[in-house]
Design an enzyme around this catalytic site. Structure first.
Site, PDB file in Angstrom:
ATOM      1  N   HIS A 119       6.807   7.928  12.328  1.00 59.27           N
ATOM      2  CA  HIS A 119       6.180   9.122  12.900  1.00 59.27           C
ATOM      3  C   HIS A 119       5.673   8.902  14.325  1.00 59.27           C
ATOM      4  O   HIS A 119       4.811   9.640  14.792  1.00 59.27           O
ATOM      5  CB  HIS A 119       5.038   9.598  11.990  1.00 59.27           C
ATOM      6  CG  HIS A 119       5.528  10.098  10.660  1.00 59.27           C
ATOM      7  ND1 HIS A 119       4.702  10.343   9.585  1.00 59.27           N
ATOM      8  CD2 HIS A 119       6.775  10.408  10.232  1.00 59.27           C
ATOM      9  CE1 HIS A 119       5.423  10.775   8.559  1.00 59.27           C
ATOM     10  NE2 HIS A 119       6.684  10.806   8.917  1.00 59.27           N
ATOM     11  N   CYS A 127       7.218  14.046  27.367  1.00 57.17           N
ATOM     12  CA  CYS A 127       6.904  15.404  27.799  1.00 57.17           C
ATOM     13  C   CYS A 127       7.349  16.413  26.761  1.00 57.17           C
ATOM     14  O   CYS A 127       8.209  16.150  25.928  1.00 57.17           O
ATOM     15  CB  CYS A 127       7.470  15.684  29.184  1.00 57.17           C
ATOM     16  SG  CYS A 127       9.214  16.068  29.190  1.00 57.17           S
TER      17      CYS A 127
HETATM   18  P1  NAD Z   1      -2.119  10.647   2.765  1.00 59.20           P
HETATM   19  O1  NAD Z   1      -3.366  10.918   3.540  1.00 59.20           O
HETATM   20  O2  NAD Z   1      -1.352  11.814   2.259  1.00 59.20           O
HETATM   21  O3  NAD Z   1      -2.480   9.725   1.506  1.00 59.20           O
HETATM   22  C1  NAD Z   1      -3.261   8.570   1.636  1.00 59.20           C
HETATM   23  C2  NAD Z   1      -3.051   7.742   0.386  1.00 59.20           C
HETATM   24  O4  NAD Z   1      -3.726   6.516   0.549  1.00 59.20           O
HETATM   25  C3  NAD Z   1      -3.610   8.397  -0.877  1.00 59.20           C
HETATM   26  O5  NAD Z   1      -2.643   8.300  -1.914  1.00 59.20           O
HETATM   27  C4  NAD Z   1      -4.854   7.565  -1.189  1.00 59.20           C
HETATM   28  O6  NAD Z   1      -5.108   7.477  -2.591  1.00 59.20           O
HETATM   29  C5  NAD Z   1      -4.460   6.212  -0.632  1.00 59.20           C
HETATM   30  N1  NAD Z   1      -5.573   5.365  -0.213  1.00 59.20           N
HETATM   31  C6  NAD Z   1      -6.764   5.720   0.329  1.00 59.20           C
HETATM   32  N2  NAD Z   1      -7.496   4.636   0.630  1.00 59.20           N
HETATM   33  C7  NAD Z   1      -6.742   3.553   0.301  1.00 59.20           C
HETATM   34  C8  NAD Z   1      -6.934   2.147   0.382  1.00 59.20           C
HETATM   35  N3  NAD Z   1      -8.073   1.627   0.890  1.00 59.20           N
HETATM   36  N4  NAD Z   1      -5.952   1.316  -0.052  1.00 59.20           N
HETATM   37  C9  NAD Z   1      -4.804   1.817  -0.577  1.00 59.20           C
HETATM   38  N5  NAD Z   1      -4.563   3.160  -0.681  1.00 59.20           N
HETATM   39  C10 NAD Z   1      -5.524   4.003  -0.247  1.00 59.20           C
HETATM   40  O7  NAD Z   1      -1.243   9.659   3.682  1.00 59.20           O
HETATM   41  P2  NAD Z   1       0.308   9.627   3.955  1.00 59.20           P
HETATM   42  O8  NAD Z   1       1.045   9.615   2.670  1.00 59.20           O
HETATM   43  O9  NAD Z   1       0.503   8.521   4.929  1.00 59.20           O
HETATM   44  O10 NAD Z   1       0.654  11.014   4.668  1.00 59.20           O
HETATM   45  C11 NAD Z   1      -0.158  11.537   5.710  1.00 59.20           C
HETATM   46  C12 NAD Z   1       0.542  11.749   7.043  1.00 59.20           C
HETATM   47  O11 NAD Z   1      -0.458  11.779   8.053  1.00 59.20           O
HETATM   48  C13 NAD Z   1       1.511  10.650   7.439  1.00 59.20           C
HETATM   49  O12 NAD Z   1       2.710  11.264   7.730  1.00 59.20           O
HETATM   50  C14 NAD Z   1       0.916   9.998   8.706  1.00 59.20           C
HETATM   51  O13 NAD Z   1       1.860   9.988   9.762  1.00 59.20           O
HETATM   52  C15 NAD Z   1      -0.221  10.868   9.129  1.00 59.20           C
HETATM   53  N6  NAD Z   1      -1.494  10.133   9.384  1.00 59.20           N
HETATM   54  C16 NAD Z   1      -1.494   8.881   9.950  1.00 59.20           C
HETATM   55  C17 NAD Z   1      -2.688   8.205  10.162  1.00 59.20           C
HETATM   56  C18 NAD Z   1      -2.680   6.830  10.814  1.00 59.20           C
HETATM   57  O14 NAD Z   1      -1.856   6.571  11.679  1.00 59.20           O
HETATM   58  N7  NAD Z   1      -3.580   5.924  10.429  1.00 59.20           N
HETATM   59  C19 NAD Z   1      -3.886   8.779   9.789  1.00 59.20           C
HETATM   60  C20 NAD Z   1      -3.859  10.060   9.232  1.00 59.20           C
HETATM   61  C21 NAD Z   1      -2.657  10.722   9.024  1.00 59.20           C
END
Ligand code: NAD
Length: 253
Positions: A119, A127
């Site tokens: 992502h 841009c």
């Molecule tokens: P999501 O937010 O949908 O799900 C997070 C998952 O992580 C949940 O299943 C939760 O139970 C689990 N979780 C929470 N704390 C945890 C821990 N300490 N250890 C292990 N598991 C844990 O996340 P997703 O499936 O990655 O989808 C969200 C989208 O948002 C992605 O496409 C991503 O690109 C984007 N995003 C990225 C970031 C980042 O770069 N850090 C942050 C927020 C959102």
């Protein structure tokens, strides 16, 4: 045999491993998941208003405000023991690639060398109109007077935006294809901290399972992946992944 021991056994035998990570991977670094991120100041917006082309077109100032808030947050955090453990796995298994949905750059900061960012990356820019890469300007983290005039591309004059994948956009050319091909042929897929709701990333564990890989999931809660996983270890990445690495070290000695 415990689930952790089964996971360690599968990793010990594996020639090729894919670690597929999501927002939960970075939670213990203090980086909120999407849902968590939309608190306080941003509570009244939903990601579709901010992380889409339409959202940017209608209010680029607001979208930049949100990304700068997240850039500041990420800049103030560090990789945790779980990121470090995945980086250490490079020394312990013959071949490992991290395939992440995260845009925060934490895996590389922790030392992982083979990382596919499905992502994009919040620290990189392009841009809006023509996807020209933008690497010739500093984009301040803190807005002056509380608002940031979105920077303009020096080649075409359109607004600069973060080089991340927004809802409704295609993934970067070739990156998903490479991840899919690794998923098809790996021996173990280690899925960490993803809800399994965002496609096409969420398809990778199913591809791996279909190709005969052992799917190991680490998550604090069951997810959409859990029913496909051969081993589900419930717990935080920052505790479980270091336990796996130390078990693997023992198995090798
Ligand atoms: P999501 O937010 O949908 O799900 C997070 C998952 O992580 C949940 O299943 C939760 O139970 C689990 N979780 C929470 N704390 C945890 C821990 N300490 N250890 C292990 N598991 C844990 O996340 P997703 O499936 O990655 O989808 C969200 C989208 O948002 C992605 O496409 C991503 O690109 C984007 N995003 C990225 C970031 C980042 O770069 N850090 C942050 C927020 C959102």
């Amino acid at each position: 045999m415990s689930d952790l021991e089964r996971a360690i056994g599968a990793l010990h035998e594996a020639k090729s491993v894919v670690a597929a990570t999501g927002a939960g991977m970075s939670k213990e670094s203090g980086i909120p998941t999407f849902r968590d991120a939309l608190d306080g100041l941003w509570a009244r917006y939903n990601p579709e208003e901010l992380a889409t082309r339409e959202g940017f077109r209608s209010d680029p100032w607001r979208v930049w405000g949100w990304y700068n808030y997240r850039r500041r947050l990420i800049a103030a955090t560090s990789p945790h023991a779980g990121h470090d453990a995945l980086a250490q796995l490079e020394e312990l298994v013959p071949d490992i690639t991290v395939v992440t949905q995260n845009i925060d750059g934490m895996h590389r900061r922790a030392g992982s060398k083979r990382v596919l960012e499905l992502h994009g990356n919040i620290h990189r820019f392009k841009c809006f109109d023509q996807d020209h890469p933008v690497d010739d300007m500093e984009i301040p983290l803190v807005e002056q007077d509380g608002s940031l005039e979105p920077p303009r591309c020096t080649r075409c004059g359109s607004y600069v935006r973060p080089d991340v994948v927004w809802f409704g956009e295609m993934l970067p050319q070739g990156v998903f294809e490479e991840a899919e091909s690794l998923a098809r042929t790996c021996d173990v897929m280690l899925v960490v901290g993803t809800s399994g709701l965002v496609y096409p990333a969420a398809a990778l564990p199913f591809t791996a399972s279909g190709g005969g890989a052992t799917v190991i999931e680490v998550n604090t809660e069951p997810s959409e992946i859990t029913r496909t996983a051969d081993v589900f270890i419930q717990g935080p990445a920052g505790r479980v992944l270091p336990e796996m690495v130390s078990g693997l070290n023992e198995a090798r000695s």
